[in-house]
Every structure is written in structure tokens, then in C-alpha cells.
Design an enzyme around this catalytic site. Structure first.
Site, PDB file in Angstrom:
ATOM      1  N   LYS A  53       0.815  -1.212   0.000  1.00  0.00           N
ATOM      2  CA  LYS A  53       0.000   0.000   0.000  1.00  0.00           C
ATOM      3  C   LYS A  53       0.852   1.267   0.000  1.00  0.00           C
ATOM      4  O   LYS A  53       0.379   2.326  -0.396  1.00  0.00           O
ATOM      5  CB  LYS A  53      -0.975  -0.010   1.174  1.00  0.00           C
ATOM      6  CG  LYS A  53      -1.872  -1.259   1.243  1.00  0.00           C
ATOM      7  CD  LYS A  53      -2.515  -1.604  -0.065  1.00  0.00           C
ATOM      8  CE  LYS A  53      -3.437  -2.804  -0.100  1.00  0.00           C
ATOM      9  NZ  LYS A  53      -2.950  -4.074   0.386  1.00  0.00           N
ATOM     10  N   TYR A 267     -11.987 -15.089   2.887  1.00  0.00           N
ATOM     11  CA  TYR A 267     -11.078 -13.958   3.111  1.00  0.00           C
ATOM     12  C   TYR A 267     -10.629 -13.897   4.575  1.00  0.00           C
ATOM     13  O   TYR A 267     -11.473 -13.923   5.486  1.00  0.00           O
ATOM     14  CB  TYR A 267     -11.756 -12.623   2.746  1.00  0.00           C
ATOM     15  CG  TYR A 267     -10.877 -11.451   3.120  1.00  0.00           C
ATOM     16  CD1 TYR A 267      -9.900 -10.999   2.247  1.00  0.00           C
ATOM     17  CD2 TYR A 267     -10.965 -10.851   4.373  1.00  0.00           C
ATOM     18  CE1 TYR A 267      -9.041  -9.974   2.608  1.00  0.00           C
ATOM     19  CE2 TYR A 267     -10.101  -9.827   4.755  1.00  0.00           C
ATOM     20  CZ  TYR A 267      -9.143  -9.394   3.864  1.00  0.00           C
ATOM     21  OH  TYR A 267      -8.283  -8.393   4.228  1.00  0.00           O
ATOM     22  N   TYR A 293      -2.829 -12.627   2.906  1.00  0.00           N
ATOM     23  CA  TYR A 293      -2.517 -12.353   1.490  1.00  0.00           C
ATOM     24  C   TYR A 293      -1.324 -13.162   0.993  1.00  0.00           C
ATOM     25  O   TYR A 293      -1.455 -14.029   0.136  1.00  0.00           O
ATOM     26  CB  TYR A 293      -2.217 -10.861   1.300  1.00  0.00           C
ATOM     27  CG  TYR A 293      -3.376  -9.969   1.597  1.00  0.00           C
ATOM     28  CD1 TYR A 293      -4.341  -9.725   0.622  1.00  0.00           C
ATOM     29  CD2 TYR A 293      -3.517  -9.351   2.839  1.00  0.00           C
ATOM     30  CE1 TYR A 293      -5.420  -8.901   0.881  1.00  0.00           C
ATOM     31  CE2 TYR A 293      -4.588  -8.527   3.104  1.00  0.00           C
ATOM     32  CZ  TYR A 293      -5.543  -8.300   2.127  1.00  0.00           C
ATOM     33  OH  TYR A 293      -6.608  -7.495   2.385  1.00  0.00           O
TER      34      TYR A 293
END
Ligand SMILES: *Cc1c(COP(=O)(O)O)cnc(C)c1O
Length: 342
Positions: A53, A267, A293
Site C-alpha cells: 500500500k 477472506y 494475502y
């Protein structure tokens, strides 16, 4: 391709290292040898423990400052790395920061809800807002922004994961960085493997490779959605990103590959393959992946290697997109079991 015309603030430590994983490559090799696995260390970008990010936020914060924003707000899962890096970037730039955290996993334990990234959000001075799972989290974010002093005139809303055409430019830039590193080192790259979530990383990477004139195939490993809708999401965002940059062409559907076999139960919920991948990388290379992730993306890489997707001697780059601070929120998942059977 150039990105120099787009507003950007420097936040990340760049270029990130591109390194060989020698013990891992040796462990995966069969009698005929195996692919050479390399790692692009985007876990080393800085901003409160690093991650992908940071690159997106260079362009998103550039846009926020250009707009004259005094505050930013974003949304994500409770253990969102994006929320944590937004909080860190806002602190660095002297902006007020609001993060809206959605309890997408339903986990109620204190580690999940308060440790890891949540601890870091607070340390960086962000105001933490919470909500139950919602179908439209961007609408929930817009409602939050509208209720803050000054509303959208003062508070710049950053979408979940920083994944719009502005944020994805961070990964178009990363693609050019990787291509230049490979050329400077005389390294041919045969494949890139990365996590595909809110899609800015995957879309930006394929767009940047196209812009750099490279045809390295990119394997996206889904962390949430099924392959078909995820491929559509990546393709749509890649098209928007190409238009935003001003590229004359965009990638085609054939350039987008998403593997959804490593999502597991859902998720943010690790599968056995996720836990094995995290342990393997730590035990063989001393590098920390994450349970949401990169553990799934690296399980995807291990799966591809085991099914013979790469020939001996081919060079495969794993994009490490960060996330290790979430390990502390998931410590109960890591028992005594060892990594990959030797
Ligand atoms: C957000 C995130 C990803 C996924 O990137 P997207 O651009 O959302 O697809 C991968 N790894 C980590 C550690 C992340 O925080």
C-alpha cells in the site's frame, strides 16, 4: 510509459530489493532441478512495517494533497494492512486519518480485534471506526466521510485497498522498477506471482509491464473472490489505470490470470496451505509472510511449482506485498506443526 505527470509524494523506500531464494529453490527442486525462485521485497517499503500500500499511497496522497485535503479516510478489514499504511502515511504528512474497519471474518478474539495492524493504526494516531460486514463498504465509507467535520470537501476518501486508477499507478511504477532491475542485473524473468485482492496491485503490474514493453506473464492468486469475477475486476481496473496514465493501449483479457484454488475457507481465514506457506518461507529464508494475502499467494506459487507449471532454470519472481504485522493477530493459528515435509 511515463508517470511523471501524475501527482506523487515520496513515501516508500524504493527501489525495493530483488533477491534470490536459494534455500527455497533448492528445497523445491526435483531430480531434474527446478525453477529459480526470486523475491521482490515490497515488504520493505517502510510506512509502519512495509507493504504494497505504500506504493499506492504515493499517488493517492499526491492526489489528496493536490486537492487540499486536511484529512483522509479509508476502509478495510479489521486487520487491514492498507488502513495501517494509510494511518502511517497520514501521520508522516500531518493529515488527520480515519479508518473504518469491517469485521469480515467474524473473529471475536482480542488479538484479532486489537493487536497487529489495529495496534499500529492507533499508534499512528488514526481514529478507528468499526462496522459489521456490509455488502457495500465504499458506501459505508462515504457515509462516514459525510458525517465528519467539513465532509468530502475536507476529508479525502481513499477506497479499500487503495485500489482505484490512482492507487494502481503505484504498481505500474513498480513494474517499471522491476523491469529495470532485471535488465541491470542481466536477469530474464519468466513469471511473476502475486496476491490478487482489491486488484490494484495486479492491475497496476500488468498495466506497467505493458507500458514497459515487457511480456512477462503475471499469475494472480486470489485471496477472496472466484477466478472469473476477479479476472473481470482486474481487467476493468487495468483499463481504467491505462486511461488514467494516458497509455494508448490496455491489456487484454488473455493477459489476466487468476487462480482461486488457494483461498481456503474465505477472506482472512487461513487454509492449511496458507499456514504451510508462511512456515516454509520463515524456516527456509527467514522472511515473514502473512496469513491473509502473501501466505495464500505463496501457497499458490508452491502449488504451481509442484504441478510443474515452470521448467527447470526458469526464473519466477514472487512479489512480497507485506502484511507480517497481522501475524501477531493470528498467533493462535501457528502451532507446533513444521513446514514443508523435508
Ligand atoms: C492489500 C494487500 C494485498 C493485495 O493487494 P490488492 O492490490 O488489494 O490486490 C496483498 N498483500 C498484502 C499484504 C496486502 O496488504
Amino acid at each position: 510509459m511515463t508517470l511523471d505527470h501524475l501527482p506523487r509524494v515520496r513515501l516508500a523506500h524504493l527501489p525495493t530489493p530483488l533477491e534470490p531464494l536459494e534455500r527455497l529453490s533448492a528445497a523445491l527442486a526435483g531430480p531434474e532441478g527446478g525453477p529459480e525462485i526470486w523475491i521482490k521485497r515490497d515488504d520493505c517499503t517502510g510506512l509502519a512495517t512495509g507493504g504494497n500500500k505504500a506504493r499506492k499511497l504515493e499517488y493517492l496522497m499526491g492526489a489528496a494533497l493536490e486537492r487540499g485535503a486536511e484529512a483522509v479516510a479509508t476502509q478495510g478489514a479489521v486487520q487491514s494492512n492498507h488502513a495501517r499504511q494509510t494511518a502511517a502515511a497520514a501521520a508522516r504528512l500531518g493529515l488527520e486519518c480515519h479508518v473504518l474497519l469491517e469485521n469480515r471474518t467474524g473473529f471475536t478474539d482480542g488479538d484479532y480485534n486489537e493487536n497487529g495492524n489495529v495496534l499500529l493504526d492507533r499508534l499512528c494516531g488514526a481514529t478507528v471506526h468499526r462496522c459489521p460486514p456490509r455488502d457495500d463498504m465504499e458506501a459505508a465509507l462515504a457515509e462516514l466521510v459525510a458525517g465528519l467535520p467539513g465532509g468530502a470537501d475536507r476529508v479525502y476518501a481513499i477506497p479499500g485497498g487503495g485500489s482505484n486508477a490512482i492507487g494502481a499507478c503505484g504498481y505500474a511504477h513498480a513494474a517499471t522498477e522491476l523491469v529495470e532491475q532485471a535488465e541491470a542485473g542481466g536477469l530474464g524473468i519468466d513469471a511473476i506471482v502475486l496476491a490478487s485482492g482489491s486488484a490494484g496491485t495486479h492491475s497496476g503490474m500488468v498495466t506497467g509491464l505493458l507500458g514497459a514493453g515487457s511480456n512477462i506473464p503475471v499469475y494472480g492468486v486470489s485471496v477472496r473472490a472466484e477466478s472469473a469475477p476477479q479476472e473481470t475486476k482486474v481487467l476493468d481496473l487495468a483499463r481504467e489505470t491505462a486511461a488514467h496514465i494516458g497509455l494508448p493501449a490496455s491489456v487484454g483479457a488473455a493477459d489476466i490470470r487468476v487462480d482461486d484454488r488457494f483461498v481456503g475457507p474465505g477472506y482472512g481465514i487461513p487454509a492449511d496451505s496458507t499456514l504451510e506457506a508462511v512456515r516454509t518461507m520463515a524456516e527456509l529464508e527467514g522472511i515473514l509472510l502473512d496469513p491473509v494475502y502473501t501466505g495464500k499467494a505463496f501457497a499458490g506459487l508452491l502449488g504451481l511449482v509442484r504441478e510443474g507449471a515452470f521448467r527447470a532454470g526458469q526464473r519466477v519472481v514472487f512479489l512480497h506485498t507485506g502484511g507480517s504485522s497481522a501475524l501477531f493477530a493470528y498467533h493462535g493459528w501457528f502451532g507446533e506443526k513444521r513446514a514443508m515435509a523435508a
